[in-house]
Enzyme design. Sequence first.
Site, mmCIF file in Angstrom:
data_model
loop_
_atom_site.group_PDB
_atom_site.id
_atom_site.type_symbol
_atom_site.label_atom_id
_atom_site.label_comp_id
_atom_site.label_asym_id
_atom_site.label_seq_id
_atom_site.Cartn_x
_atom_site.Cartn_y
_atom_site.Cartn_z
ATOM 1 N N LEU A 35 65.720 102.685 43.297
ATOM 2 C CA LEU A 35 65.330 103.722 42.338
ATOM 3 C C LEU A 35 64.154 103.287 41.475
ATOM 4 O O LEU A 35 64.165 103.400 40.255
ATOM 5 C CB LEU A 35 66.513 104.150 41.466
ATOM 6 N N THR A 99 59.030 93.843 47.753
ATOM 7 C CA THR A 99 59.828 94.863 48.438
ATOM 8 C C THR A 99 59.507 94.936 49.922
ATOM 9 O O THR A 99 60.412 94.919 50.772
ATOM 10 C CB THR A 99 59.598 96.235 47.789
ATOM 11 N N THR A 124 53.461 102.243 58.969
ATOM 12 C CA THR A 124 52.384 103.192 58.673
ATOM 13 C C THR A 124 51.161 102.925 59.538
ATOM 14 O O THR A 124 50.934 101.786 59.973
ATOM 15 C CB THR A 124 51.975 103.072 57.186
ATOM 16 N N ASP A 125 50.369 103.965 59.744
ATOM 17 C CA ASP A 125 49.126 103.791 60.494
ATOM 18 C C ASP A 125 48.098 102.983 59.709
ATOM 19 O O ASP A 125 47.117 102.486 60.271
ATOM 20 C CB ASP A 125 48.532 105.149 60.898
ATOM 21 N N GLU A 126 48.323 102.796 58.401
ATOM 22 C CA GLU A 126 47.361 102.048 57.593
ATOM 23 C C GLU A 126 47.265 100.583 58.008
ATOM 24 O O GLU A 126 46.277 99.910 57.686
ATOM 25 C CB GLU A 126 47.704 102.159 56.110
ATOM 26 N N ALA A 152 48.415 95.655 53.832
ATOM 27 C CA ALA A 152 48.637 94.252 54.191
ATOM 28 C C ALA A 152 50.105 93.882 54.091
ATOM 29 O O ALA A 152 50.639 93.141 54.932
ATOM 30 C CB ALA A 152 47.802 93.347 53.288
ATOM 31 N N LEU A 206 38.858 114.093 43.261
ATOM 32 C CA LEU A 206 38.706 113.836 44.693
ATOM 33 C C LEU A 206 37.810 112.615 44.859
ATOM 34 O O LEU A 206 36.672 112.591 44.395
ATOM 35 C CB LEU A 206 38.085 115.057 45.377
#
Length: 327
Positions: A35, A99, A124-126, A152, A206
């Site tokens: 949490l 984490t 993730t695709d990152e 990373a 943006l």
Amino acid sequence: MQKILVTGGAGFIGSNFIRYALNHSDAQITNIDALTYAGNESSLSDLADHLRYQFIKVNLVNEEEVEAAFSEPYDLIIHFAAESHVDRSILDAGSFINTNILGTHQLLKKVLEGKASKMIHVSTDEVYGSLNVGDEAFTESTPIAPNNPYAASKASSDLFVQAFHHTYQVPVMITRCSNNYGPYQHPEKLIPTIIRKALKEEPIPLYGDGLNIRDWLFVEDHCRAIWNVAEKGKAGEVYNIGGNHEKTNLEVVKTILDYLKKDRSLITFVEDRLGHDRRYAINSSKIQQQLGWQPETTFDEGLKKTIDWYVNNELWVRDVLKKDKQL
């Protein structure tokens, strides 16, 4: 009855997956979540009395808390828990290391001890880095090349998962998804930020020229894909999950403003994010061909569902933002 442990189930994708699993199976779901800012009990408040669902507050870095959550073995762990906001990782990478890397290691040890029959590590695709316009989309064999602290930390956890499979034959699989969107996403993420600021007719920040490209995946399609991997996936494999909807950030903002009938003059270009990847694109042919999954939700359809959800759940948004300020 299958017993599933979901980590990070109070977060965006995790909470959507829990609902999917409860609606599409007879599984018993245990949700563990620390949490932090990304995890909100209110996202699953309607399931508090569900007979096949229980929540335990657990920080994955705390060995005693993790041990207590494994009082009985599980058939499957689905590991969503992660610090995931790039901007936050740039400001302070420490919690991401704890984490995303140390927490994943705790779970791998439990699978190694026989406390779970198998595990899906949601990545993730990152981790693949950045593409230029015209480059081929990421495949599962694309070399890992993360460009920000968040990516990373996820790449590091992926490597630990692969190492545990290779060294100890631990039954683990990795999924790497493109940008998710849908209900219950934290309000600071791109699409929810655009929606809530547009509703208030506030300037919409943006980054850079707004032409960074992301492949957008509706969260319900992602949940179906993970379920497919749980049922049919092969240990040691990586499965890319993409939505096949590449859009520039500027396109996304304009589409939301037009749907809400707000003026495009709200768009405000700001200094670009440090290390901002230009383009992500996922080739998900492997999971489509081997496991029979494919995205079903068009971007326009998913975006309308998402916008309508946020319009109708302003109280949830306010509660999450209020909680975030108190952390």
